[in-house]
Enzyme design. Structure first.
Site, PDB file in Angstrom:
ATOM      1  N   LEU A  55     -27.579  37.593  -9.652  1.00 40.86           N
ATOM      2  CA  LEU A  55     -28.537  36.620  -8.731  1.00 40.86           C
ATOM      3  C   LEU A  55     -29.888  37.338  -8.456  1.00 40.86           C
ATOM      4  O   LEU A  55     -30.684  36.567  -8.004  1.00 40.86           O
ATOM      5  CB  LEU A  55     -27.900  36.189  -7.602  1.00 40.86           C
ATOM      6  CG  LEU A  55     -26.520  35.564  -7.782  1.00 40.86           C
ATOM      7  CD1 LEU A  55     -25.752  35.280  -6.408  1.00 40.86           C
ATOM      8  CD2 LEU A  55     -26.663  34.104  -8.543  1.00 40.86           C
ATOM      9  N   ARG A  56     -29.867  38.573  -8.648  1.00 43.48           N
ATOM     10  CA  ARG A  56     -31.337  39.394  -8.406  1.00 43.48           C
ATOM     11  C   ARG A  56     -32.089  38.642  -9.468  1.00 43.48           C
ATOM     12  O   ARG A  56     -33.445  38.708  -9.307  1.00 43.48           O
ATOM     13  CB  ARG A  56     -31.079  40.616  -8.518  1.00 43.48           C
ATOM     14  CG  ARG A  56     -30.174  41.419  -7.366  1.00 43.48           C
ATOM     15  CD  ARG A  56     -30.287  42.853  -7.626  1.00 43.48           C
ATOM     16  NE  ARG A  56     -29.379  43.573  -6.629  1.00 43.48           N
ATOM     17  CZ  ARG A  56     -29.782  44.054  -5.500  1.00 43.48           C
ATOM     18  NH1 ARG A  56     -30.971  43.831  -4.984  1.00 43.48           N
ATOM     19  NH2 ARG A  56     -28.891  44.576  -4.702  1.00 43.48           N
ATOM     20  N   HIS A  78     -30.831  35.205  -0.856  1.00 45.06           N
ATOM     21  CA  HIS A  78     -30.368  33.826  -0.123  1.00 45.06           C
ATOM     22  C   HIS A  78     -28.762  33.459  -0.135  1.00 45.06           C
ATOM     23  O   HIS A  78     -28.398  33.377   1.088  1.00 45.06           O
ATOM     24  CB  HIS A  78     -30.874  32.463  -1.034  1.00 45.06           C
ATOM     25  CG  HIS A  78     -30.077  31.308  -0.847  1.00 45.06           C
ATOM     26  ND1 HIS A  78     -30.123  30.548   0.407  1.00 45.06           N
ATOM     27  CD2 HIS A  78     -29.391  30.447  -1.511  1.00 45.06           C
ATOM     28  CE1 HIS A  78     -29.802  29.347   0.427  1.00 45.06           C
ATOM     29  NE2 HIS A  78     -29.007  29.342  -0.683  1.00 45.06           N
ATOM     30  N   HIS A 145     -23.895  23.398 -11.168  1.00 47.71           N
ATOM     31  CA  HIS A 145     -23.658  24.708 -10.899  1.00 47.71           C
ATOM     32  C   HIS A 145     -22.517  25.041  -9.607  1.00 47.71           C
ATOM     33  O   HIS A 145     -21.986  26.216  -9.730  1.00 47.71           O
ATOM     34  CB  HIS A 145     -25.183  25.249 -10.224  1.00 47.71           C
ATOM     35  CG  HIS A 145     -25.263  24.962  -8.975  1.00 47.71           C
ATOM     36  ND1 HIS A 145     -26.092  23.541  -8.483  1.00 47.71           N
ATOM     37  CD2 HIS A 145     -25.139  25.594  -7.436  1.00 47.71           C
ATOM     38  CE1 HIS A 145     -26.253  23.675  -7.223  1.00 47.71           C
ATOM     39  NE2 HIS A 145     -25.356  24.594  -6.595  1.00 47.71           N
ATOM     40  N   ARG A 230     -30.360  26.603  17.649  1.00 49.08           N
ATOM     41  CA  ARG A 230     -30.081  25.520  18.612  1.00 49.08           C
ATOM     42  C   ARG A 230     -29.089  24.634  18.260  1.00 49.08           C
ATOM     43  O   ARG A 230     -28.263  24.263  19.167  1.00 49.08           O
ATOM     44  CB  ARG A 230     -31.172  24.416  18.988  1.00 49.08           C
ATOM     45  CG  ARG A 230     -32.533  25.432  19.682  1.00 49.08           C
ATOM     46  CD  ARG A 230     -33.564  24.320  20.059  1.00 49.08           C
ATOM     47  NE  ARG A 230     -33.132  23.196  21.314  1.00 49.08           N
ATOM     48  CZ  ARG A 230     -33.084  23.425  22.528  1.00 49.08           C
ATOM     49  NH1 ARG A 230     -33.539  24.423  22.829  1.00 49.08           N
ATOM     50  NH2 ARG A 230     -32.652  22.417  22.998  1.00 49.08           N
ATOM     51  N   ASN A 251     -34.284  17.564  16.928  1.00 53.18           N
ATOM     52  CA  ASN A 251     -34.433  18.883  16.161  1.00 53.18           C
ATOM     53  C   ASN A 251     -33.561  18.680  14.926  1.00 53.18           C
ATOM     54  O   ASN A 251     -33.738  19.010  13.562  1.00 53.18           O
ATOM     55  CB  ASN A 251     -33.578  20.001  16.844  1.00 53.18           C
ATOM     56  CG  ASN A 251     -33.720  21.311  16.447  1.00 53.18           C
ATOM     57  OD1 ASN A 251     -34.819  21.550  15.663  1.00 53.18           O
ATOM     58  ND2 ASN A 251     -32.580  22.261  16.411  1.00 53.18           N
ATOM     59  N   HIS A 269     -44.616  20.212  -6.110  1.00 52.37           N
ATOM     60  CA  HIS A 269     -45.921  20.303  -6.533  1.00 52.37           C
ATOM     61  C   HIS A 269     -46.246  19.869  -7.931  1.00 52.37           C
ATOM     62  O   HIS A 269     -45.665  20.479  -8.718  1.00 52.37           O
ATOM     63  CB  HIS A 269     -46.287  21.812  -6.118  1.00 52.37           C
ATOM     64  CG  HIS A 269     -47.658  22.128  -5.951  1.00 52.37           C
ATOM     65  ND1 HIS A 269     -48.735  21.791  -7.246  1.00 52.37           N
ATOM     66  CD2 HIS A 269     -48.547  21.955  -5.047  1.00 52.37           C
ATOM     67  CE1 HIS A 269     -49.724  22.219  -6.734  1.00 52.37           C
ATOM     68  NE2 HIS A 269     -49.894  22.334  -5.256  1.00 52.37           N
TER      69      HIS A 269
END
Length: 472
Positions: A55-56, A78, A145, A230, A251, A269
């Protein structure tokens, strides 16, 4: 990410909120989002495998770092972050309602493991692999996945002889699949609320989002005004479901709004999508020779596949990879597919929207001296939503008034604010010219397509003249 050692796997099992003397014997890493993360012995056995260390080599945001240079964090950190938040969240429920919910140390361990291993089945460049690449090389492919994560977990356990209770292992896998179509969970399953912590199929509020929203925003230099702390401090289980205080409504909305904003400004993007399109084309051209998609169901081979596939193609001397290498070289030299224009599908047309293809654009060109071909054009149909398509995700979330109340309820949006959105999904159609000299012709055909389809040019503005005149 700090280093860790695993010389003593007989240390006490750590859970969030553990006594200080227990922390002294726990292994930990320093995470730049959550601070010290303490690792328990069983999770370390999974971490210290070649399958997890892979995963690195998987960037969390795929090729986004080619546009946002700081976005170079990996699935590794993550996964550690989700492991930590999953344990913290389960522990807080235990602290608040432990006697009532009967949360024990095995439940805490199970939730942490699910958080740690939830992304172990991701392919090169993460979502691009399964959403863009595999559909082009395997018609009708239903690979995910999450399903691969489940297979990989079994493979790790068998390969490394990890001693883990069979029932715990099953629950870990069920938690990973909880938000997918492959989930077989029933709504009245025992301790059903635990299955919503890592991957929440009921309403989308889970610690996976808590981690990546903060981590991705920070890496890309964007602000994040959503405060997951919160929510975890005020949540409560009612009728086997995690509910939230009514005053946290805004929130919760910020969670979904932040996610949509990241999709719009980062994940989709225009330049990021251009690079994705080029890398997908390169991988498709290399697939027959390298067999990239060959072992997607075999964890013993699949774990060897990661983002370094790009470098493998790039430096290979094989003539069979010449076209793929040329595309990667263009990415390195910033000679990208040229973004021509985009439009947002009118909201009254979204429900019956059909994906736009390169053929649609080719068929819309008028008589010109330049005849476009499908292979000259790339089209991407970008969906941006609040996590549940055209539905309002907040309609699936249960709230409670205060800790003395026994009633849970849904809050109608009109009772909160008239400024909240009434439409919960955007569809954006973007078109790219694969060669800069084709921008003008592709742009005109794209405009013709809009007029033919909607009776108007739905785009915001014309394609700039300087872009039309650009050559490589």
């Amino acid at each position: 990410m700090g280093a860790y050692c695993n010389d003593d796997l007989n240390m006490p099992v750590y859970s969030a909120g553990a006594p200080t003397n227990e922390l002294r014997f726990s292994k930990h890493v320093y995470d730049n989002v959550h601070g010290n993360i303490y690792l328990d012995p069983l999770c370390l056995k999974f971490i210290d495998t070649e399958q997890f260390q892979r995963l690195r080599e998987l960037k969390q945001l795929g090729v986004t770092n080619m546009v946002y240079p700081g976005a170079v964090h990996s699935r590794f950190e993550h996964s550690l972050g989700v492991y930590w938040l999953a344990g913290e969240t389960a522990q807080k429920l235990k602290n608040f309602q432990g006697m009532e919910l009967d949360i024990d140390k095995h439940d805490l361990q199970t939730v942490r493991l699910a958080g740690l291993l939830h992304d172990i089945g991701h392919g090169p460049f993460s979502h691009m692999f399964e959403r863009e690449f595999l559909p082009k090389v395997m018609s009708g492919c239903e690979w995910s996945h999450e399903s691969m994560s489940v297979k990989m977990i079994d493979h790790i356990v068998d390969t490394h002889n990890i001693d883990i209770d069979a029932q715990m292992l099953k629950r870990v896998k069920d938690m990973i699949l909880a938000s997918t179509e492959f989930s077989q969970l029933k709504s009245n399953a025992e301790k059903r609320f635990l299955y919503d912590i890592v991957a929440n199929g009921r309403n989308g509020i889970d610690v996976d989002k808590f981690d990546y929203l903060v981590r991705d925003s920070r890496a890309c230099g964007l602000g994040c005004n959503f405060q997951f702390q919160r929510l975890t401090e005020t949540m409560r289980v009612m009728d086997n479901e995690i509910c939230y205080r009514a005053k946290e409504y805004r929130n919760v909305h910020k969670l979904f709004a932040t996610r949509a904003d990241l999709y719009r400004t980062v994940y989709t993007h225009p330049k990021v999508k251009a690079i994705e399109l080029m890398i997908v084309d390169a991988m498709v051209k290399a697939n027959d020779y390298l067999g990239i998609s060959t072992n997607i169901d075999d964890p013993a081979e699949y774990w060897k596949l990661d983002d370094t596939i790009l470098k493998t193609i790039e430096i290979a001397p094989d003539q069979e990879l010449a076209e793929a290498k040329d595309l990667i070289l263009r990415v390195r030299r910033r000679q990208l597919y040229q973004f021509c224009n985009e439009y947002a599908v009118p909201k009254e047309k979204i429900e019956h929207f059909k994906a736009v293809t390169a053929q649609d654009i080719v068929c819309s060109q008028k008589h010109t001296s330049l005849t476009l071909k499908e292979e000259d054009i790339a089209v991407t149909n970008v969906k941006i939503d609040l996590a549940r398509g055209r539905e309002n995700p907040l309609e699936c979330i249960k709230f409670f008034k205060d800790y003395e109340s026994e009633e849970k309820f849904v809050i109608p949006e009109e009772r909160v604010s008239h400024l909240l959105p009434t439409t919960f999904q955007d569809m954006i159609v973007r078109v790219y010219a694969k060669k800069p000299e084709l921008v003008e012709a592709v742009s005109e055909a794209f405009e013709n397509f809009q007029v033919r389809t909607y009776g108007i040019k739905a785009q915001v503005h014309e394609t700039p003249e300087k872009k039309k005149r650009r050559v490589m």
